[in-house]
Design an enzyme around this catalytic site. Sequence first.
Site, PDB file in Angstrom:
ATOM      1  N   LYS A  11       0.997  -1.212  -0.018  1.00 53.74           N
ATOM      2  CA  LYS A  11       0.012  -0.121   0.081  1.00 53.74           C
ATOM      3  C   LYS A  11       0.979   1.091   0.014  1.00 53.74           C
ATOM      4  CE  LYS A  11      -4.081  -2.216   2.226  1.00 53.74           C
ATOM      5  NZ  LYS A  11      -4.948  -2.052   3.517  1.00 53.74           N
ATOM      6  N   GLU A 128      -9.862 -11.056  -7.432  1.00 52.17           N
ATOM      7  CA  GLU A 128      -8.842  -9.980  -7.168  1.00 52.17           C
ATOM      8  C   GLU A 128      -7.713 -10.070  -8.068  1.00 52.17           C
ATOM      9  OE1 GLU A 128      -9.929  -8.874  -2.475  1.00 52.17           O
ATOM     10  OE2 GLU A 128      -7.915  -9.975  -2.976  1.00 52.17           O
TER      11      GLU A 128
HETATM   12  P1  DAT Z   1      -7.877  -6.933   5.789  1.00 53.83           P
HETATM   13  O1  DAT Z   1      -7.018  -5.650   5.000  1.00 53.83           O
HETATM   14  O2  DAT Z   1      -7.087  -7.163   6.928  1.00 53.83           O
HETATM   15  O3  DAT Z   1      -8.404  -7.814   5.088  1.00 53.83           O
HETATM   16  P2  DAT Z   1     -10.506  -5.722   6.178  1.00 53.83           P
HETATM   17  O4  DAT Z   1     -10.735  -6.304   4.613  1.00 53.83           O
HETATM   18  O5  DAT Z   1     -11.323  -6.063   7.111  1.00 53.83           O
HETATM   19  O6  DAT Z   1      -8.843  -5.974   6.708  1.00 53.83           O
HETATM   20  O7  DAT Z   1     -10.407  -4.242   5.633  1.00 53.83           O
HETATM   21  C1  DAT Z   1      -9.925  -3.497   4.560  1.00 53.83           C
HETATM   22  C2  DAT Z   1      -9.100  -2.333   4.874  1.00 53.83           C
HETATM   23  O8  DAT Z   1      -9.761  -1.343   5.372  1.00 53.83           O
HETATM   24  C3  DAT Z   1      -7.847  -2.695   5.814  1.00 53.83           C
HETATM   25  O9  DAT Z   1      -6.930  -3.274   5.409  1.00 53.83           O
HETATM   26  C4  DAT Z   1      -7.762  -0.988   6.250  1.00 53.83           C
HETATM   27  C5  DAT Z   1      -9.104  -0.359   6.251  1.00 53.83           C
HETATM   28  N1  DAT Z   1      -9.898  -0.751   7.524  1.00 53.83           N
HETATM   29  C6  DAT Z   1     -10.285  -1.802   7.989  1.00 53.83           C
HETATM   30  N2  DAT Z   1     -10.661  -1.480   9.607  1.00 53.83           N
HETATM   31  C7  DAT Z   1     -10.914  -0.268   9.472  1.00 53.83           C
HETATM   32  C8  DAT Z   1     -10.992   0.730  10.540  1.00 53.83           C
HETATM   33  N3  DAT Z   1     -11.592   0.372  11.576  1.00 53.83           N
HETATM   34  N4  DAT Z   1     -10.675   2.051  10.567  1.00 53.83           N
HETATM   35  C9  DAT Z   1     -10.037   2.473   9.331  1.00 53.83           C
HETATM   36  N5  DAT Z   1      -9.707   1.730   8.210  1.00 53.83           N
HETATM   37  C10 DAT Z   1     -10.102   0.508   8.370  1.00 53.83           C
END
Ligand code: DAT
Length: 140
Positions: A11, A128
């Site tokens: 990222k 993806e």
């Molecule tokens: P991951 O990337 O571990 O699969 P995810 O799919 O739940 O996690 O979320 C995708 C992305 O969204 C994550 O990498 C960062 C962002 N994100 C997740 N939860 C968040 C939060 N509570 N506040 C801000 N950004 C968040």
Amino acid sequence: MAIERTLSIIKPDATKRNLTGKINAKFEDAGLRIIAQKRIQLTKDQAGKFYEVHAARPFYDELCEFMASGPVVVQVLEGEGAIGKNREVMGATNPADAAAGTIRAEFAESVGENSVHGSDAPETAAEEIAFYFSGLELVG
Ligand code: DAT
Ligand code: MG
């Protein structure tokens, strides 16, 4: 365990800090092979399409803005159980919860700016990978 492929993204917070090589070393040390890789700049619309599954979440706009804020390195990782193995190497979403030695424990700045993306299941991995790469670009 079968040989799998998974989509990984380094990222903008990590590319900005010149961490691509250090992160790739974590993948390779874990036995994951980088079989495709390119550095690209996403628009906010493209980031929004990629993260459409999170469209209803409160952080969606911030997430799309962040993913378009600088270059990303998109890559396909291949290996035994690659989807789960990559999730292990990445560590928990929130770096405060990530196990020692994981990418997010070592490099992530916050739950939002957490250095790497990895697919979470075989179906999402296939979708993806196809979002960023053509079959011709995957050299296993
Ligand atoms: P991951 O990337 O571990 O699969 P995810 O799919 O739940 O996690 O979320 C995708 C992305 O969204 C994550 O990498 C960062 C962002 N994100 C997740 N939860 C968040 C939060 N509570 N506040 C801000 N950004 C968040
Ligand atoms: Mg996810």
